[in-house]
Design an enzyme around this catalytic site. Sequence first.
Site, mmCIF file in Angstrom:
data_model
loop_
_atom_site.group_PDB
_atom_site.id
_atom_site.type_symbol
_atom_site.label_atom_id
_atom_site.label_comp_id
_atom_site.label_asym_id
_atom_site.label_seq_id
_atom_site.Cartn_x
_atom_site.Cartn_y
_atom_site.Cartn_z
ATOM 1 N N GLU A 1 12.156 -9.377 0.557
ATOM 2 C CA GLU A 1 12.441 -10.020 1.846
ATOM 3 C C GLU A 1 11.928 -11.455 1.874
ATOM 4 O O GLU A 1 12.481 -12.301 2.559
ATOM 5 C CB GLU A 1 11.794 -9.208 2.988
ATOM 6 C CG GLU A 1 12.253 -9.617 4.390
ATOM 7 C CD GLU A 1 11.629 -10.925 4.870
ATOM 8 O OE1 GLU A 1 12.342 -11.716 5.504
ATOM 9 O OE2 GLU A 1 10.438 -11.164 4.588
ATOM 10 N N ASP B 1 8.221 -6.026 -0.428
ATOM 11 C CA ASP B 1 7.561 -6.996 -1.303
ATOM 12 C C ASP B 1 6.308 -7.629 -0.700
ATOM 13 O O ASP B 1 6.102 -7.643 0.506
ATOM 14 C CB ASP B 1 8.538 -8.091 -1.749
ATOM 15 C CG ASP B 1 9.205 -8.804 -0.584
ATOM 16 O OD1 ASP B 1 9.350 -8.198 0.494
ATOM 17 O OD2 ASP B 1 9.596 -9.979 -0.753
HETATM 18 NI NI NI Z 1 7.400 -10.098 6.792
#
Ligand code: NI
Length: 387
Positions: free
Chosen positions: A135, A77
């Site tokens: 994440e 992401d």
């Molecule tokens: Ni990172």
Amino acid sequence: MNIRKEIKEIEKMIIDWRRDFHQFPELSFQEHRTGDVIADELRSMGLEPKVKVGKTGVTADLKFGNGPVIGLRADMDALPIQETSGLPFSSQNDGVMHACGHDGHMAMLLGAAKALTQKDNQYNGTVRFIFQPAEEGEGGARYMIEDGCLEGIDEIYGIHVWNYQPVGEVGVKDGPVLAAADMFDIKIKGIGGHGAAPQGTVDSVVVASYLVQALQTIVSRNTNPLESTVISIGKINGGNNFNIIADEVSLSGTARAYSEENRNLIKTRMEEIIKGVEKTYNANITFDYKDGYPPTINHVGPTQKVLKAAEKVVGDKAGMPYLSMGGEDFAYYLKEKPGCFFFVGSAPNEQELFETPHHCSHFTMDERALLVGPSIYLNLLDNIMGT
Ligand code: NI
């Protein structure tokens, strides 16, 4: 540097992948195009990727025969940042940018997959490529684990490009390398009144001021000074006018620790202090503590394997990372399986390591780092699965 021949040969491919991901960044759990590109590339290598794992993630197994199953993970992401790097391959998605280097992580893992699928069958074991969404705050790792990405896995490894270290350095360390990153909200309810007549009021601004100071004593007086902890209040809201005693103030902040013990200690002491302050000032205080990612704690055995593999690439420049109290959801994998999360130096300017920090709008990386990561992976797998 000793970049692996198989990786050097596909350098252009790796860099093109990174630049493509960079141009089309996607936020957490919206990595649809990203997932499609990854799945297509893996298919073209002859693999059979599973898609929509953990919502938008992708995994694929490369089986060489019986032996250990090794997971290699890249996060997918981007961040809600408007890019200002001026790079020719800058983000084409308004307000979204790969400003942490996850584009590089995916390119490195695809590079490792490409090199491994072209390899003569000399291994005993299975490599699982794990492309994980979200994440940056949403904890995509948990959704991947729920969907079974760790099933059968013996060890798991992950890389972060690291702009606080120059290219050619690799940060490897056992024990904690990134912190637990928790959040909290505090609401103070007092009794408002005229600024000139404090009697009969409960001034929530005074209570808040006292609380901000008191909470800092947890770090300075309660936790072991040899073990890093942080409490930061990042936001205070309250009050209406200069001559009105505020009836309500809200505070929000973050607490960081490298161990579960300190994490619990901080939580407990915060509760105790808040209760005490509440009583002292006759206020009414609510406290909401939310657990973020756990601390990222590397296991000793796998860390030694990474160190050995990294030394083959960068010699004695493999060692301690620039440690940080940042958080990383790789922590969830390390709670389930032995493994190691390590840092590949990627600073664009060796002289000014803090010129392009992660999560800034002019973030960029030295792309030579993208050859270091997969070279370490190949050395690591040689050691673990080699016959
Ligand atoms: Ni990172």
